[in-house]
Structure formats: structure tokens, C-alpha cells
Scaffold this motif. Sequence first.
Motif, PDB file in Angstrom:
ATOM      1  N   SER A 151      48.148  53.947  78.771  1.00  0.00           N
ATOM      2  CA  SER A 151      48.849  53.012  77.289  1.00  0.00           C
ATOM      3  C   SER A 151      48.278  51.510  77.187  1.00  0.00           C
ATOM      4  CB  SER A 151      50.429  52.446  78.045  1.00  0.00           C
ATOM      5  OG  SER A 151      50.709  51.873  77.638  1.00  0.00           O
ATOM      6  N   ILE A 152      48.566  50.856  75.830  1.00  0.00           N
ATOM      7  CA  ILE A 152      47.188  50.209  75.819  1.00  0.00           C
ATOM      8  C   ILE A 152      49.266  49.110  75.165  1.00  0.00           C
ATOM      9  CG2 ILE A 152      45.930  51.229  73.689  1.00  0.00           C
ATOM     10  CD1 ILE A 152      47.395  50.673  71.584  1.00  0.00           C
ATOM     11  N   GLU A 153      49.399  49.416  75.683  1.00  0.00           N
ATOM     12  CA  GLU A 153      50.544  48.547  76.173  1.00  0.00           C
ATOM     13  C   GLU A 153      50.091  46.691  76.904  1.00  0.00           C
ATOM     14  OE1 GLU A 153      53.252  48.362  73.478  1.00  0.00           O
ATOM     15  OE2 GLU A 153      52.503  50.313  73.313  1.00  0.00           O
ATOM     16  N   GLY A 154      49.752  46.884  77.549  1.00  0.00           N
ATOM     17  CA  GLY A 154      49.444  45.992  78.684  1.00  0.00           C
ATOM     18  C   GLY A 154      48.823  45.415  77.571  1.00  0.00           C
ATOM     19  N   ARG A 155      47.485  45.851  77.077  1.00  0.00           N
ATOM     20  CA  ARG A 155      46.656  45.435  76.821  1.00  0.00           C
ATOM     21  C   ARG A 155      47.073  44.345  75.468  1.00  0.00           C
ATOM     22  NH1 ARG A 155      41.945  42.587  78.392  1.00  0.00           N
ATOM     23  NH2 ARG A 155      40.334  42.640  76.529  1.00  0.00           N
ATOM     24  N   ILE A 156      48.144  45.171  74.455  1.00  0.00           N
ATOM     25  CA  ILE A 156      48.062  44.458  73.456  1.00  0.00           C
ATOM     26  C   ILE A 156      49.044  42.912  73.798  1.00  0.00           C
ATOM     27  CG2 ILE A 156      50.107  44.569  71.753  1.00  0.00           C
ATOM     28  CD1 ILE A 156      49.769  47.317  71.428  1.00  0.00           C
ATOM     29  N   ALA A 157      49.703  43.083  75.124  1.00  0.00           N
ATOM     30  CA  ALA A 157      50.629  42.135  76.029  1.00  0.00           C
ATOM     31  C   ALA A 157      49.762  41.497  75.892  1.00  0.00           C
ATOM     32  CB  ALA A 157      51.178  42.701  76.926  1.00  0.00           C
ATOM     33  N   ALA A 161      37.120  34.505  66.184  1.00  0.00           N
ATOM     34  CA  ALA A 161      35.952  34.589  67.448  1.00  0.00           C
ATOM     35  C   ALA A 161      37.064  34.409  68.622  1.00  0.00           C
ATOM     36  CB  ALA A 161      35.575  33.407  67.363  1.00  0.00           C
ATOM     37  N   GLY A 162      38.476  33.459  68.458  1.00  0.00           N
ATOM     38  CA  GLY A 162      38.825  33.509  69.934  1.00  0.00           C
ATOM     39  C   GLY A 162      39.437  34.534  70.785  1.00  0.00           C
ATOM     40  N   LEU A 163      39.683  35.783  69.367  1.00  0.00           N
ATOM     41  CA  LEU A 163      40.531  36.847  70.424  1.00  0.00           C
ATOM     42  C   LEU A 163      38.933  38.310  70.378  1.00  0.00           C
ATOM     43  CD1 LEU A 163      43.080  37.743  67.085  1.00  0.00           C
ATOM     44  CD2 LEU A 163      43.622  37.101  69.421  1.00  0.00           C
ATOM     45  N   ARG A 164      37.921  37.345  69.667  1.00  0.00           N
ATOM     46  CA  ARG A 164      37.167  38.976  70.327  1.00  0.00           C
ATOM     47  C   ARG A 164      36.617  38.162  71.559  1.00  0.00           C
ATOM     48  NH1 ARG A 164      35.981  39.325  63.823  1.00  0.00           N
ATOM     49  NH2 ARG A 164      37.116  40.965  63.165  1.00  0.00           N
ATOM     50  N   GLU A 165      37.149  36.966  72.058  1.00  0.00           N
ATOM     51  CA  GLU A 165      36.330  36.114  73.562  1.00  0.00           C
ATOM     52  C   GLU A 165      36.973  38.034  74.589  1.00  0.00           C
ATOM     53  OE1 GLU A 165      37.149  32.993  74.354  1.00  0.00           O
ATOM     54  OE2 GLU A 165      36.215  31.735  72.247  1.00  0.00           O
ATOM     55  N   LEU A 166      37.972  38.269  73.802  1.00  0.00           N
ATOM     56  CA  LEU A 166      38.880  39.089  74.964  1.00  0.00           C
ATOM     57  C   LEU A 166      37.736  40.665  74.746  1.00  0.00           C
ATOM     58  CD1 LEU A 166      42.749  37.742  74.206  1.00  0.00           C
ATOM     59  CD2 LEU A 166      41.440  37.385  76.301  1.00  0.00           C
ATOM     60  N   VAL A 167      37.263  40.573  74.389  1.00  0.00           N
ATOM     61  CA  VAL A 167      36.354  42.030  74.040  1.00  0.00           C
ATOM     62  C   VAL A 167      35.646  42.371  75.070  1.00  0.00           C
ATOM     63  CG1 VAL A 167      34.904  44.009  72.232  1.00  0.00           C
ATOM     64  CG2 VAL A 167      36.753  42.363  71.500  1.00  0.00           C
ATOM     65  N   HIS A 191      37.304  51.358  76.425  1.00  0.00           N
ATOM     66  CA  HIS A 191      37.580  50.323  75.834  1.00  0.00           C
ATOM     67  C   HIS A 191      37.637  48.665  75.181  1.00  0.00           C
ATOM     68  CE1 HIS A 191      39.029  51.596  80.006  1.00  0.00           C
ATOM     69  NE2 HIS A 191      37.405  51.613  80.237  1.00  0.00           N
ATOM     70  N   LYS A 192      36.208  49.154  75.008  1.00  0.00           N
ATOM     71  CA  LYS A 192      35.572  48.346  73.503  1.00  0.00           C
ATOM     72  C   LYS A 192      36.235  48.312  72.766  1.00  0.00           C
ATOM     73  CE  LYS A 192      31.511  45.984  71.484  1.00  0.00           C
ATOM     74  NZ  LYS A 192      29.801  46.719  71.622  1.00  0.00           N
ATOM     75  N   LEU A 193      36.180  49.384  71.920  1.00  0.00           N
ATOM     76  CA  LEU A 193      36.416  49.984  70.387  1.00  0.00           C
ATOM     77  C   LEU A 193      37.681  49.624  70.672  1.00  0.00           C
ATOM     78  CD1 LEU A 193      36.439  51.488  68.035  1.00  0.00           C
ATOM     79  CD2 LEU A 193      36.703  53.872  69.127  1.00  0.00           C
ATOM     80  N   VAL A 194      39.025  50.134  71.749  1.00  0.00           N
ATOM     81  CA  VAL A 194      40.221  49.926  72.029  1.00  0.00           C
ATOM     82  C   VAL A 194      40.709  48.358  71.448  1.00  0.00           C
ATOM     83  CG1 VAL A 194      42.231  49.624  73.485  1.00  0.00           C
ATOM     84  CG2 VAL A 194      40.730  52.067  73.721  1.00  0.00           C
TER      85      VAL A 194
END
Length: 206
Positions: free
Chosen positions: A175-181, A102-108, A114-117
Motif C-alpha cells: 500500500s502507498i497510502e501511508g507514503r501519500i500521507a 525541491a521541498g517535496l523531493r527532499e522526501l524521495v 521506493h524511489k520511483l514510487v
Amino acid sequence: MPASVVSALDEINKFLPCPTPDRWVENALENQSLMLIDHANCEKKAASTALSLINRYTDNFDLLNKMSRLAREEMRHFEQVIALMKRRNIAYEHVSASRYAAGLRELVRTKDPHKLVDVLIIGAFIEARSCERFAKLAPYLDAELEAFYQSLLKSEARHYQDYLRLAKTVAGDISIEGRIAEIAQRERELVEQPDSEFRFHSGPLG
């Protein structure tokens, strides 16, 4: 351990922002019945997430194929966990969810793609953390549990890779690297900060 699994674990350990705290491993060994109950819950939720993605994104054939296989494997793992519980006379009781997913999904983010990524990147983190914890726990468990947790490593590592590759495909040229970070920073907080209740994805007990 097969060389392919060792290589996958090395990749996962580089992807994750931190190792699981040793104190969490101690908590798990002190709460093995609860660990198995919540492990069963995690496998069931992982299958449910895969089916949800199948229902929502019907035009992405790569996603449909990978999530279909993932859902089958997660439900097979669920069956294996509850069989272990039955042999050990562990009742499958209700336990609340940890704050981790749940804590991770707060960032979606709210709009696609973008949501699916974001959902796919979070799926990669959840699978990677599960794999890392199976590997970290296995040497301290009894022979049956050690063999079972080691048997999960290959499929869990592949699930992590599938989620990450799908995220990159959906993002296209972006790039998704920033989002991963960004998500990694939250993941680290959730893993390292003390928790009041032990769960498979909790932080160490405070």
C-alpha cells in the motif's frame, strides 16, 4: 465546465491536503506577468521530468507510454503560455525556482522501487496542485486567460491520475497510502507557509 472535469476536480480536492490559500490567489492576480513566466517554467520542467523517467525506466512500458504523452502535452502547454506572453509583450526572463518541488523531493527515498514510487507520488501532487490552482484562478482572470486555464484542467487532472496509478502499479502489493500521507503533510506545509517571492507553486507572500 464538463461533468468529467468537475468530477476530476472533486477527486483532486479530496486528494490534496488543503486548498490553496486565498492570499496566494491575490498574489497571483497582482503578479500576472510573473505568474505566466513561472507557469511556462513549470510546463517545461514537467516535460523534463517525464523525459527523465523515460530515460531511466526503459523496462516499464506503461510508464514509457504515459510519460511520452505527458511530455508532449506539457511542451504544447509551454508553447501556448509563451504565445500568450508574446501577445501581451511579456519578456521571458529568468526567475528562480520556488521551494515547492525541491521541498517535496527532499522526501524521495534513495533506492528503487521506493524511489520511483516517491517520484511518481510527488508528480501526482504537483499535477493535482497545478490543476487546483488553474481552477481557482480562472474565474478572476480576463477572458483569454480564463479560457486557457480552464482548457488545461482536463489534461492536468489526467496527469495526476496517471502518476498516481503508476505509483500504485510500481508498488505492487504494498500500500502507498501511508507514503501519500507523509508527502501530503510536507505538501501542506509548502502551500500554507509564507514565501518571500511569488511563484506558481509558492506559498502566500509573507
